[in-house]
Enzyme design. Structure first.
Site, PDB file in Angstrom:
ATOM      1  N   ASP A   9      -7.578  -6.857  -5.945  1.00 36.34           N
ATOM      2  CA  ASP A   9      -7.069  -7.718  -4.874  1.00 36.34           C
ATOM      3  C   ASP A   9      -8.189  -8.639  -4.386  1.00 36.34           C
ATOM      4  O   ASP A   9      -8.701  -8.481  -3.270  1.00 36.34           O
ATOM      5  CB  ASP A   9      -6.531  -6.849  -3.730  1.00 36.34           C
TER       6      ASP A   9
ATOM      7  N   ASP B  89     -16.648  -3.112  -2.767  1.00 35.33           N
ATOM      8  CA  ASP B  89     -16.614  -4.408  -2.099  1.00 35.33           C
ATOM      9  C   ASP B  89     -18.037  -4.965  -2.024  1.00 35.33           C
ATOM     10  O   ASP B  89     -19.000  -4.200  -1.887  1.00 35.33           O
ATOM     11  CB  ASP B  89     -16.021  -4.306  -0.694  1.00 35.33           C
ATOM     12  N   SER B  90     -18.147  -6.294  -2.094  1.00 34.80           N
ATOM     13  CA  SER B  90     -19.471  -6.913  -2.063  1.00 34.80           C
ATOM     14  C   SER B  90     -20.041  -7.006  -0.655  1.00 34.80           C
ATOM     15  O   SER B  90     -21.241  -7.236  -0.486  1.00 34.80           O
ATOM     16  CB  SER B  90     -19.406  -8.319  -2.671  1.00 34.80           C
TER      17      SER B  90
ATOM     18  N   CYS C  73      -3.801 -13.992  -3.694  1.00 34.22           N
ATOM     19  CA  CYS C  73      -3.402 -14.476  -2.364  1.00 34.22           C
ATOM     20  C   CYS C  73      -3.521 -15.987  -2.292  1.00 34.22           C
ATOM     21  O   CYS C  73      -3.603 -16.565  -1.211  1.00 34.22           O
ATOM     22  CB  CYS C  73      -4.244 -13.819  -1.271  1.00 34.22           C
TER      23      CYS C  73
ATOM     24  N   ARG D 177       0.833  -1.204   0.000  1.00 29.00           N
ATOM     25  CA  ARG D 177       0.000   0.000   0.000  1.00 29.00           C
ATOM     26  C   ARG D 177       0.873   1.261   0.000  1.00 29.00           C
ATOM     27  O   ARG D 177       0.589   2.222  -0.722  1.00 29.00           O
ATOM     28  CB  ARG D 177      -0.913   0.002   1.223  1.00 29.00           C
TER      29      ARG D 177
END
Length: 240
Positions: A133, A65-66, A175, A25
């Site tokens: 991500d 975001d969900s 990831c 970040r």
């Protein structure tokens, strides 16, 4: 940057902050120019790690975001850090969001072609920087082929939203240890190259990052610890 954490939530194994992306970040935010109006899209923003750093660096950010809980916490984190104004939070599945943004871009582009006074029609400028991500898509080797197709689809859609004339940056992450370790790490980058072909964009790999230094890696004793790959791409203008 400060974060609200939830270390004692019995319904969630997460604390509210992914330490493995901590250094990435900072690295990405350091590349932003505070003197220009950089337009950033943070996909799967969770609690706002990348979004907050980019906003603090002077960017205008759309964070998606969900999870409603994740968006609420990200907004709370933005308030905590005094950077809520430049961030627009969107509670949406990222595939739906990407599809809607592409539809909007196509409509605006077609409208411009059909009118005489182009100045009267808003143009789609695209995003200067996109962070993708997603959560773990390949929990095992057996799921890698399906996950690769999913990564390809998401990255193609993201590349389509990079500024069509100026190009920009895409930070694409996985990831999943199965993907990170596949073919010595080459499979993820090869997938990005094929996604670029599908999106008709030229790309160059600028950096390949892993987990932060606090995540000690020992490939011999604990190969699963080698799980995070973050590839920073320069994305060229859209090809005709």
């Amino acid at each position: 940057i400060q974060y609200r954490t939830y270390p004692y939530n019995p319904d969630n194994q997460k604390t509210g902050f992914y330490c493995d992306q901590r250094e990435n970040r900072v690295r990405l935010a350091s590349l932003l120019d505070a003197t220009t109006n950089t337009n950033v899209l943070d996909l799967c923003c969770y609690h706002g790690g990348f979004a907050l750093h980019c906003a603090k660096a002077g960017a205008t950010v759309t964070a998606v975001d969900s999870s409603r809980d994740a968006i609420d916490t990200a907004r709370s984190n933005a308030d905590l850090n005094g950077c809520a104004d430049p961030i627009t939070f969107v509670n949406s599945d990222i595939e739906t969001f990407l599809k809607n943004e592409r539809t909007r871009a196509d409509l605006l582009e077609n409208t411009q072609l059909e009118v005489d006074d182009e100045a009267s029609v808003p143009s789609f400028t695209g995003y200067d920087v996109i962070i993708l991500d997603p959560p773990k898509l390949a929990p095992s080797l057996s799921s890698l082929p399906r996950a690769t197709r999913k990564y390809h689809s998401l990255n193609t859609a993201a590349l389509n939203l990079i500024h069509p004339q100026n190009g920009g940056l895409l930070l694409s992450c996985t990831c999943s240890a199965a993907m990170t370790q596949a073919e010595g790490g080459r499979q993820f980058q090869r997938m990005l190259q094929t996604a670029a072909v599908s999106a008709r964009r030229s790309v160059k790999v600028l950096e390949v990052w892993g987990a932060s230094g606090c995540h000690v890696r020992n490939p011999a004793a604990f190969p699963a610890g080698e799980y995070l790959t973050a590839v920073l791409l320069f994305v060229g203008p859209k090809m005709d």
